[in-house]
Write a protein that holds these residues in place. Structure first.
Motif, PDB file in Angstrom:
ATOM      1  N   MET A 128       0.837  -1.212   0.000  1.00  0.00           N
ATOM      2  CA  MET A 128       0.000   0.000   0.000  1.00  0.00           C
ATOM      3  C   MET A 128       0.860   1.245   0.000  1.00  0.00           C
ATOM      4  O   MET A 128       0.576   2.238  -0.633  1.00  0.00           O
ATOM      5  CB  MET A 128      -0.915   0.007   1.238  1.00  0.00           C
ATOM      6  CG  MET A 128      -2.287  -0.615   0.958  1.00  0.00           C
ATOM      7  SD  MET A 128      -2.978  -0.293  -0.653  1.00  0.00           S
ATOM      8  CE  MET A 128      -4.559   0.412  -0.230  1.00  0.00           C
ATOM      9  N   LYS A 129       1.965   1.175   0.771  1.00  0.00           N
ATOM     10  CA  LYS A 129       2.820   2.345   0.882  1.00  0.00           C
ATOM     11  C   LYS A 129       3.426   2.691  -0.480  1.00  0.00           C
ATOM     12  O   LYS A 129       3.509   3.852  -0.876  1.00  0.00           O
ATOM     13  CB  LYS A 129       3.938   2.099   1.900  1.00  0.00           C
ATOM     14  CG  LYS A 129       4.427   3.375   2.525  1.00  0.00           C
ATOM     15  CD  LYS A 129       5.311   3.091   3.721  1.00  0.00           C
ATOM     16  CE  LYS A 129       5.543   4.374   4.485  1.00  0.00           C
ATOM     17  NZ  LYS A 129       6.448   4.182   5.603  1.00  0.00           N
ATOM     18  N   THR A 130       3.825   1.647  -1.200  1.00  0.00           N
ATOM     19  CA  THR A 130       4.427   1.870  -2.513  1.00  0.00           C
ATOM     20  C   THR A 130       3.427   2.534  -3.446  1.00  0.00           C
ATOM     21  O   THR A 130       3.768   3.444  -4.201  1.00  0.00           O
ATOM     22  CB  THR A 130       4.874   0.525  -3.118  1.00  0.00           C
ATOM     23  OG1 THR A 130       5.454  -0.257  -2.104  1.00  0.00           O
ATOM     24  CG2 THR A 130       5.865   0.746  -4.239  1.00  0.00           C
ATOM     25  N   LEU A 131       2.190   2.089  -3.353  1.00  0.00           N
ATOM     26  CA  LEU A 131       1.151   2.642  -4.213  1.00  0.00           C
ATOM     27  C   LEU A 131       0.963   4.136  -3.932  1.00  0.00           C
ATOM     28  O   LEU A 131       0.904   4.951  -4.859  1.00  0.00           O
ATOM     29  CB  LEU A 131      -0.160   1.889  -3.977  1.00  0.00           C
ATOM     30  CG  LEU A 131      -1.307   2.291  -4.908  1.00  0.00           C
ATOM     31  CD1 LEU A 131      -0.936   1.976  -6.362  1.00  0.00           C
ATOM     32  CD2 LEU A 131      -2.579   1.576  -4.531  1.00  0.00           C
ATOM     33  N   SER A 132       0.883   4.495  -2.651  1.00  0.00           N
ATOM     34  CA  SER A 132       0.713   5.913  -2.304  1.00  0.00           C
ATOM     35  C   SER A 132       1.880   6.740  -2.811  1.00  0.00           C
ATOM     36  O   SER A 132       1.712   7.858  -3.306  1.00  0.00           O
ATOM     37  CB  SER A 132       0.614   6.093  -0.799  1.00  0.00           C
ATOM     38  OG  SER A 132       0.055   4.972  -0.207  1.00  0.00           O
ATOM     39  N   LEU A 133       3.070   6.184  -2.695  1.00  0.00           N
ATOM     40  CA  LEU A 133       4.251   6.904  -3.171  1.00  0.00           C
ATOM     41  C   LEU A 133       4.185   7.114  -4.681  1.00  0.00           C
ATOM     42  O   LEU A 133       4.521   8.178  -5.194  1.00  0.00           O
ATOM     43  CB  LEU A 133       5.525   6.128  -2.806  1.00  0.00           C
ATOM     44  CG  LEU A 133       6.051   6.357  -1.391  1.00  0.00           C
ATOM     45  CD1 LEU A 133       7.253   5.470  -1.128  1.00  0.00           C
ATOM     46  CD2 LEU A 133       6.445   7.826  -1.195  1.00  0.00           C
ATOM     47  N   LEU A 134       3.716   6.083  -5.373  1.00  0.00           N
ATOM     48  CA  LEU A 134       3.593   6.175  -6.824  1.00  0.00           C
ATOM     49  C   LEU A 134       2.590   7.258  -7.210  1.00  0.00           C
ATOM     50  O   LEU A 134       2.839   8.056  -8.104  1.00  0.00           O
ATOM     51  CB  LEU A 134       3.150   4.830  -7.402  1.00  0.00           C
ATOM     52  CG  LEU A 134       4.278   3.855  -7.728  1.00  0.00           C
ATOM     53  CD1 LEU A 134       3.700   2.534  -8.208  1.00  0.00           C
ATOM     54  CD2 LEU A 134       5.187   4.440  -8.800  1.00  0.00           C
ATOM     55  N   ILE A 135       1.473   7.287  -6.514  1.00  0.00           N
ATOM     56  CA  ILE A 135       0.440   8.275  -6.797  1.00  0.00           C
ATOM     57  C   ILE A 135       0.973   9.677  -6.529  1.00  0.00           C
ATOM     58  O   ILE A 135       0.801  10.593  -7.326  1.00  0.00           O
ATOM     59  CB  ILE A 135      -0.823   7.993  -5.945  1.00  0.00           C
ATOM     60  CG1 ILE A 135      -1.479   6.704  -6.439  1.00  0.00           C
ATOM     61  CG2 ILE A 135      -1.798   9.159  -6.018  1.00  0.00           C
ATOM     62  CD1 ILE A 135      -2.609   6.217  -5.569  1.00  0.00           C
ATOM     63  N   LEU A 136       1.670   9.818  -5.403  1.00  0.00           N
ATOM     64  CA  LEU A 136       2.247  11.109  -5.044  1.00  0.00           C
ATOM     65  C   LEU A 136       3.218  11.569  -6.124  1.00  0.00           C
ATOM     66  O   LEU A 136       3.200  12.721  -6.567  1.00  0.00           O
ATOM     67  CB  LEU A 136       2.960  10.991  -3.697  1.00  0.00           C
ATOM     68  CG  LEU A 136       3.425  12.312  -3.095  1.00  0.00           C
ATOM     69  CD1 LEU A 136       2.217  13.129  -2.662  1.00  0.00           C
ATOM     70  CD2 LEU A 136       4.331  12.061  -1.893  1.00  0.00           C
TER      71      LEU A 136
END
Ligand code: ZN
Length: 70
Positions: free
Chosen positions: A1-9
């Motif tokens: 999940m953390k990776t996904l948020s970073l990608l979106i950011l």
């Protein structure tokens, strides 16, 4: 999940960066809009020169994003 948020950011930051660079305006005294692309419909009626300016300068001149964008 953390990776996904970073990608979106990262993705959002990228968009913001691209938007805050250069925009296109019709070099007419009556034109109050700026455009993200020189091929915008809103510029097709421009009988003056289409010029590239910094978005900050366009905003300072009281221009707003053209209604055809988005
Ligand atoms: Zn436009």
């Amino acid at each position: 999940m953390k990776t996904l948020s970073l990608l979106i950011l990262f993705f959002l930051t990228n968009i913001t960066c691209r938007e805050s660079t250069t925009v296109y305006i019709c070099d007419s005294p009556n034109a109050k809009k700026y455009h993200n692309t020189s091929k915008c419909k809103g510029l097709s009626n421009c009988t003056y020169k289409i010029i590239k300016v910094d978005i900050e300068k366009a905003k300072k001149d009281g221009r707003t994003l053209c209604g055809w964008e988005k």
